[in-house]
Design an enzyme around this catalytic site. Structure first.
Site, PDB file in Angstrom:
ATOM      1  N   LYS A  54       1.235  35.603 -20.247  1.00  0.00           N
ATOM      2  CA  LYS A  54       1.475  36.739 -19.339  1.00  0.00           C
ATOM      3  C   LYS A  54       2.712  36.460 -18.487  1.00  0.00           C
ATOM      4  O   LYS A  54       3.530  37.344 -18.257  1.00  0.00           O
ATOM      5  CB  LYS A  54       0.244  36.976 -18.454  1.00  0.00           C
ATOM      6  CG  LYS A  54      -0.917  37.587 -19.238  1.00  0.00           C
ATOM      7  CD  LYS A  54      -2.225  37.544 -18.484  1.00  0.00           C
ATOM      8  CE  LYS A  54      -3.377  37.981 -19.392  1.00  0.00           C
ATOM      9  NZ  LYS A  54      -4.692  37.835 -18.804  1.00  0.00           N
ATOM     10  N   GLN A  98      -7.663  35.687 -13.677  1.00  0.00           N
ATOM     11  CA  GLN A  98      -7.994  35.399 -15.075  1.00  0.00           C
ATOM     12  C   GLN A  98      -9.495  35.124 -15.219  1.00  0.00           C
ATOM     13  O   GLN A  98     -10.062  34.301 -14.496  1.00  0.00           O
ATOM     14  CB  GLN A  98      -7.175  34.185 -15.558  1.00  0.00           C
ATOM     15  CG  GLN A  98      -7.360  33.874 -17.026  1.00  0.00           C
ATOM     16  CD  GLN A  98      -6.843  34.975 -17.944  1.00  0.00           C
ATOM     17  OE1 GLN A  98      -5.777  35.544 -17.720  1.00  0.00           O
ATOM     18  NE2 GLN A  98      -7.602  35.301 -18.979  1.00  0.00           N
ATOM     19  N   ASP A 121      -5.443  45.028 -13.936  1.00  0.00           N
ATOM     20  CA  ASP A 121      -6.383  44.974 -15.057  1.00  0.00           C
ATOM     21  C   ASP A 121      -7.210  46.264 -15.133  1.00  0.00           C
ATOM     22  O   ASP A 121      -7.833  46.551 -16.155  1.00  0.00           O
ATOM     23  CB  ASP A 121      -7.353  43.791 -14.891  1.00  0.00           C
ATOM     24  CG  ASP A 121      -6.907  42.563 -15.682  1.00  0.00           C
ATOM     25  OD1 ASP A 121      -6.142  42.727 -16.644  1.00  0.00           O
ATOM     26  OD2 ASP A 121      -7.336  41.454 -15.324  1.00  0.00           O
TER      27      ASP A 121
END
Ligand SMILES: NC(=O)c1ccc[n+]([C@@H]2O[C@H](COP(=O)([O-])OP(=O)(O)OC[C@H]3O[C@@H](n4cnc5c(N)ncnc54)[C@H](OP(=O)(O)O)[C@@H]3O)[C@@H](O)[C@H]2O)c1
Length: 294
Positions: A54, A98, A121
């Site tokens: 990422k 994460q 997200d």
């Protein structure tokens, strides 16, 4: 009929090129660099790889990516304090924690701590709610989870923008893929069926579907005799299987080798949905930044 192998890598690269152009424009016009904060708790090797992928992608499009690597024994309160600090930092436009988190931390509580306008997200309950009621446009529209957005993009790249009236089957009901994807397909005016472990006759459901998206983590779940000719197959699954000689290989949920000569279009694993997920993380960060600019 030519079967289309949907090249997610190429399509993601096109999207990243577009994003990079917009990042340059924001820098020139507002003197702001879109910035993504990624928090990793502990040292799970797979998570470390995801986080560095990422970061590399963010740098590729000219964004800042700031990594916070916290020890595995970081307390929930300490993690919440870090998120609140980032929530209040105007230079940070996107925050990603994460997953999975260590067992002593309540992931739901953590996700809901992230300011929904920085929740790139799209997992925060406010974004989930907005998507659920179809509030997806405009400055305060939902931030939508990346993998489902990537799936819709791939489907449209294969068969065009108008999906209305198509029968779609989503296999898997997770909050990160299956549910938001089903909602997005409804917003595209598809007729949507969602399957899970208890679905009585998955083959019959598959055979009726124009589009099948599998997100289960079950190797070989969708087989060649289960789909109709001219179906579009999107394989979200990522499974590592063992080969002879101690080697391993990544495969999806569907029997790609036997399906690829039958269907209208299909994604490979790897190189299908995966690259799109990262591209949409960058797009969500860009859009979160743009919302603060004007
Ligand atoms: N490519 C990407 O970017 C990306 C992103 C996210 C996830 N993934 C991959 O996608 C897969 C799914 O992950 P996830 O987190 O969305 O799901 P998950 O939370 O692991 O849940 C799996 C889902 O599959 C359903 N399922 C399992 N076995 C089934 C069967 N035999 N028939 C029908 N449904 C079945 C489960 O049904 P129940 O609800 O009945 O338990 C559940 O809804 C994994 O391989 C993951 O690595 C890939």
């Amino acid at each position: 009929m030519t079967v289309k192998i949907i090249d997610g890598k190429k399509i993601a690269m096109e999207l990243k090129t577009e994003i990079a152009k917009q990042v340059e424009e924001i820098k020139a016009k507002y003197f702001i660099t879109p910035s993504l904060a990624v928090i990793l708790v502990g040292n799970d090797p797979a998570s470390e790889v995801y986080v560095s992928n990422k970061e590399r992608a963010a740098h590729y499009v000219g964004m800042n990516s700031i990594q916070y690597k916290l020890a595995a024994n970081t307390s929930q309160d300490e993690l919440i304090a870090k998120i609140e600090e980032l929530n209040n930092d105007p230079k940070i436009h996107g925050i990603l924690v994460q997953l999975p988190l260590p067992k002593h931390i309540n992931a739901t509580k953590i996700i809901h701590t992230i300011n929904y306008q920085k929740d790139v997200d799209g997992f925060n309950v406010i974004n989930v709610g907005k998507l659920s009621i179809g509030e997806v446009d405009g400055k305060d529209g939902a931030i939508i989870p990346c993998t489902p957005m990537g799936c819709i993009h791939l489907i449209k790249s294969a068969i065009g923008k108008d999906l209305s009236g198509l029968k779609t089957l989503v296999i898997g009901t997770s909050n990160i893929v299956g549910r938001p994807l089903a909602r997005l397909l409804m917003l595209e005016n598809c007729t949507v069926t969602i399957a899970n472990r208890k679905t009585k006759d998955l083959k019959a459901e598959c055979l009726q579907s124009d589009i099948i998206i599998s997100a289960t983590g079950v190797v070989g779940l969708v087989k060649a005799d289960m789909v109709k000719k001219d179906a579009v197959i999107i394989d979200v699954g990522i499974n590592r299987i063992n080969l002879e000689g101690g080697k391993t290989k990544l495969v999806g949920d569907v029997d790609f080798d036997n399906l690829k000569d039958k269907v209208l279009a299909i994604t490979p694993v790897p190189g299908g949905v995966g690259p799109m997920t990262i591209a949409y993380l960058l797009k969500n960060t860009l859009e979160a930044c743009l919302k603060t600019c004007s």
